[in-house]
Design an enzyme around this catalytic site. Structure first.
Site, PDB file in Angstrom:
ATOM      1  N   LYS A 171       0.883  -1.177   0.000  1.00  0.00           N
ATOM      2  CA  LYS A 171       0.000   0.000   0.000  1.00  0.00           C
ATOM      3  C   LYS A 171       0.915   1.219   0.000  1.00  0.00           C
ATOM      4  CE  LYS A 171      -1.888   3.034   1.945  1.00  0.00           C
ATOM      5  NZ  LYS A 171      -1.783   4.451   1.526  1.00  0.00           N
ATOM      6  N   GLU A 246       9.087   1.297  11.213  1.00  0.00           N
ATOM      7  CA  GLU A 246      10.149   2.263  10.891  1.00  0.00           C
ATOM      8  C   GLU A 246       9.501   3.638  10.958  1.00  0.00           C
ATOM      9  OE1 GLU A 246      13.246   1.606  10.430  1.00  0.00           O
ATOM     10  OE2 GLU A 246      13.417  -0.439   9.697  1.00  0.00           O
ATOM     11  N   CYS A 280      13.367  10.527   7.068  1.00  0.00           N
ATOM     12  CA  CYS A 280      13.232  10.089   8.464  1.00  0.00           C
ATOM     13  C   CYS A 280      14.536  10.284   9.213  1.00  0.00           C
ATOM     14  CB  CYS A 280      12.806   8.629   8.518  1.00  0.00           C
ATOM     15  SG  CYS A 280      13.905   7.568   7.575  1.00  0.00           S
ATOM     16  N   GLU A 379       9.421  16.187  14.731  1.00  0.00           N
ATOM     17  CA  GLU A 379       9.857  16.079  13.352  1.00  0.00           C
ATOM     18  C   GLU A 379       9.179  17.176  12.538  1.00  0.00           C
ATOM     19  OE1 GLU A 379       8.608  12.317  11.815  1.00  0.00           O
ATOM     20  OE2 GLU A 379      10.552  11.977  10.893  1.00  0.00           O
TER      21      GLU A 379
HETATM   22  P1  NAD Z   1       2.069   8.541   7.381  1.00  0.00           P
HETATM   23  O1  NAD Z   1       2.197   7.809   8.654  1.00  0.00           O
HETATM   24  O2  NAD Z   1       1.071   9.622   7.272  1.00  0.00           O
HETATM   25  O3  NAD Z   1       1.747   7.536   6.188  1.00  0.00           O
HETATM   26  C1  NAD Z   1       2.545   6.403   5.941  1.00  0.00           C
HETATM   27  C2  NAD Z   1       1.691   5.383   5.225  1.00  0.00           C
HETATM   28  O4  NAD Z   1       0.677   4.942   6.128  1.00  0.00           O
HETATM   29  C3  NAD Z   1       0.964   5.901   3.993  1.00  0.00           C
HETATM   30  O5  NAD Z   1       0.936   4.897   3.005  1.00  0.00           O
HETATM   31  C4  NAD Z   1      -0.430   6.179   4.525  1.00  0.00           C
HETATM   32  O6  NAD Z   1      -1.429   6.129   3.521  1.00  0.00           O
HETATM   33  C5  NAD Z   1      -0.591   5.035   5.505  1.00  0.00           C
HETATM   34  N1  NAD Z   1      -1.605   5.270   6.545  1.00  0.00           N
HETATM   35  C6  NAD Z   1      -2.068   6.445   7.039  1.00  0.00           C
HETATM   36  N2  NAD Z   1      -3.030   6.223   7.970  1.00  0.00           N
HETATM   37  C7  NAD Z   1      -3.173   4.878   8.069  1.00  0.00           C
HETATM   38  C8  NAD Z   1      -3.985   4.029   8.862  1.00  0.00           C
HETATM   39  N3  NAD Z   1      -4.874   4.519   9.727  1.00  0.00           N
HETATM   40  N4  NAD Z   1      -3.851   2.693   8.725  1.00  0.00           N
HETATM   41  C9  NAD Z   1      -2.955   2.169   7.854  1.00  0.00           C
HETATM   42  N5  NAD Z   1      -2.168   2.927   7.065  1.00  0.00           N
HETATM   43  C10 NAD Z   1      -2.260   4.272   7.176  1.00  0.00           C
HETATM   44  O7  NAD Z   1       3.542   9.051   7.032  1.00  0.00           O
HETATM   45  P2  NAD Z   1       3.984   9.932   5.796  1.00  0.00           P
HETATM   46  O8  NAD Z   1       3.537  11.327   6.053  1.00  0.00           O
HETATM   47  O9  NAD Z   1       3.601   9.266   4.516  1.00  0.00           O
HETATM   48  O10 NAD Z   1       5.571   9.812   5.907  1.00  0.00           O
HETATM   49  C11 NAD Z   1       6.303  10.604   6.757  1.00  0.00           C
HETATM   50  C12 NAD Z   1       6.643   9.871   8.042  1.00  0.00           C
HETATM   51  O11 NAD Z   1       7.290   8.639   7.728  1.00  0.00           O
HETATM   52  C13 NAD Z   1       7.626  10.629   8.889  1.00  0.00           C
HETATM   53  O12 NAD Z   1       7.267  10.532  10.239  1.00  0.00           O
HETATM   54  C14 NAD Z   1       8.944   9.899   8.624  1.00  0.00           C
HETATM   55  O13 NAD Z   1       9.907  10.045   9.623  1.00  0.00           O
HETATM   56  C15 NAD Z   1       8.482   8.510   8.495  1.00  0.00           C
HETATM   57  N6  NAD Z   1       9.473   7.696   7.781  1.00  0.00           N
HETATM   58  C16 NAD Z   1      10.228   6.813   8.489  1.00  0.00           C
HETATM   59  C17 NAD Z   1      11.213   6.079   7.855  1.00  0.00           C
HETATM   60  C18 NAD Z   1      12.069   5.101   8.617  1.00  0.00           C
HETATM   61  O14 NAD Z   1      12.659   4.250   7.992  1.00  0.00           O
HETATM   62  N7  NAD Z   1      12.178   5.177   9.919  1.00  0.00           N
HETATM   63  C19 NAD Z   1      11.423   6.235   6.481  1.00  0.00           C
HETATM   64  C20 NAD Z   1      10.635   7.145   5.803  1.00  0.00           C
HETATM   65  C21 NAD Z   1       9.653   7.872   6.467  1.00  0.00           C
END
Ligand code: NAD
Length: 477
Positions: A171, A246, A280, A379
């Site tokens: 997804k 992650e 991240c 963040e």
């Molecule tokens: P997000 O949590 O908003 O979304 C991540 C994914 O989760 C998307 O595909 C989104 O559609 C899905 N999602 C959202 N709500 C959901 C739910 N209720 N149930 C299941 N899935 C759901 O994050 P983002 O804004 O897309 O990305 C930024 C964040 O990701 C930042 O906090 C960043 O630090 C983190 N990140 C972490 C790493 C790592 O390896 N540690 C790498 C990249 C990004």
């Protein structure tokens, strides 16, 4: 129009709803995605289970390795095309988008080679017994991917899961799907068994939630924000589904007075402006020993002021943020800094010909940020670096560990003893000494402590997370 990719076929969602795809460089809609629902997840899980039972799950480890290597080569052949998709979809400057396509090929190459190196052990036990452990795939794995590095995160998460013998339902973020749909098509073209890699697009609270809840998903790999990570854990807990998380970071760059400042400056800047700070592992806090604080800020300030921001196709130092709400969010952080009297050392420049409808944020260096202020705690996910001074090693450690996160840390010092003391005392999943993320780290286990998550992806270590261990005890008399 972009379709889901299920059982090696472009597949329309049964919901017949769409999501607009917007180019962050100009804010214009240029494509549409399926706004899928739980029924589409069902179809993808059925396809993935079929491949587990009759396709991918029946291949030997060596055969899986060969398939992954073929996919790596195919991605490398199509790197320019894939990079262009992320350039448009995510607003990535050309160099960054190409680097991400190259990284995907490298992840697949690494995991291709790892497939037939993963094995269990034999254990000494009672007389007349032979005991062994088998590393078995979980089965059908779910992969929830954020928008900041779709290809890289697919590479490390899906690459590892496939190498370990699982099949995948992916997804992607609703803001960044195009490259992953294309990679799944490429896998089908080179003969991946139907249902091995399935892509279902849509909103997180709809289709992401349906994926996390689905009883046919045997493991969830989630990369995203800490708040959604909490929801995923709660949902997965109901059926005891294992999860790798992650999550975010507020990673410190810790600079001692004896550091080589010529090496510090470009690395510190790259670590916060790469992908417009939407990383991240962004080095978003700068902790500097008092005696070099002013000279370092002066040099960094000059370098920040020279940074240029503009459309992805112009390939400048910094591209746009992913979407309007992200620009608003970063703006709110900067407004809160102004309200708190936090001084700006320098800001980069948005180029004059950047479309006014794009989502541009000038990189910003802030100084003397109080440790409790949200700019030192949360963040931002934008190109904003928060600097603060420390007087000694103990205070550096205290500041470094003073957030809820623990993903990555950079330590800059020539003192060998201090290098190891700091590496031990800083709480984070990775510590880089006199570098920060050099080489990309495909081979290096990656993941967090505290609210940065748990479990490890990247490197060989990821394969342990994508398998379950079975102990087999044989009594042979
Ligand atoms: P997000 O949590 O908003 O979304 C991540 C994914 O989760 C998307 O595909 C989104 O559609 C899905 N999602 C959202 N709500 C959901 C739910 N209720 N149930 C299941 N899935 C759901 O994050 P983002 O804004 O897309 O990305 C930024 C964040 O990701 C930042 O906090 C960043 O630090 C983190 N990140 C972490 C790493 C790592 O390896 N540690 C790498 C990249 C990004």
């Amino acid at each position: 129009m972009q379709y889901n990719f299920i059982a090696n076929q472009p597949t329309a969602s049964s919901s017949d709803r769409r999501i607009a795809v917007i180019d962050p460089s100009d804010g214009q809609v240029f494509d549409e995605l399926q706004r899928s629902d739980a029924g589409d997840i069902d179809a993808a899980v059925v396809a993935a289970r079929h491949s587990m039972d009759h396709g991918w799950g029946r291949l030997t480890a060596a055969e899986r390795g060969r398939m992954l290597m073929r996919l790596s080569n195919k991605v490398a052949e199509h790197a320019a095309e894939l990079a262009l998709l992320e350039q448009r979809d995510c607003g990535k400057p050309v160099k960054q988008a190409r680097a991400d396509a190259t990284a995907l090929a490298r992840y697949l190459e690494f995991y291709a080679g790892a497939c037939d190196k993963l094995h269990g052990e034999t254990l000494p036990y009672l007389d007349g017994y032979s005991v062994m452990t088998w590393r078995e795939p979980h089965g059908v794995t779910g992969h929830i991917v954020p928008w900041n590095y779709p290809m890289q995160i697919f590479g490390r998460s899906v690459g590892g899961a496939l190498a370990a013998g699982n099949t995948c339902v992916v997804k992607p973020s609703e803001d960044a799907c195009l490259s992953l749909i294309r990679v799944a098509q490429l896998a089908a073209e080179i003969g991946f068994p139907s249902g091995t890699i399935n892509i279902v697009t849509g909103y997180g609270h709809e289709v992401g939630d349906a994926l996390a809840r689905h009883p046919g998903i045997d493991h969830i790999s989630f990369t995203g924000s800490p708040s959604v990570g909490t929801l995923i854990q709660q949902v997965a807990a109901e059926r005891h589904c294992p999860v790798t998380l992650e999550l975010g970071g507020k990673s410190p760059q810790i600079v001692f007075a004896d550091a080589d400042l010529d090496a510090v400056i470009p690395t510190v800047i790259n670590a916060i402006v790469q992908n417009a700070g939407q990383t991240c592992s962004a080095g978003s806090r700068l902790l500097v020993e008092q005696s070099v604080y002013e000279p370092l800020l002066e040099r960094l300030g000059a370098a920040f002021a020279a940074l240029r921001v503009g459309p992805a196709a112009m390939d400048l130092d910094v591209g746009p943020l992913i979407r309007e709400s992200q620009l608003t969010r970063v703006g709110e952080f900067l407004a809160s800094a102004r309200d708190a009297g936090i001084a700006t050392v320098a800001q980069g420049q948005v180029v004059a010909d950047a479309p006014s409808t794009g989502y541009y944020q000038a990189p910003t260096l802030l100084r003397d940020v109080p440790v409790q202020h949200k700019l030192a705690q949360l963040e931002v996910f934008g190109p904003v670096l928060a600097a603060m001074a420390f007087t000694d090693e103990d205070q550096a450690v205290a500041l470094a560990n003073a957030t809820q996160f623990g993903l990555v840390a950079g330590v800059w010092t020539r003192d060998g003893g201090r290098q190891f003391r700091m590496a031990k005392r800083v709480r984070s999943g990775q510590v880089f000494i006199n570098n920060y993320g050099a080489g990309g780290g495909v081979e290096l286990p990656f993941g967090g402590v505290k609210s940065s998550g748990y479990g490890r992806e990247k490197g060989f270590e990821a394969l342990y997370g994508f398998t379950t261990l079975k102990t087999v005890a044989v009594r042979h008399g």
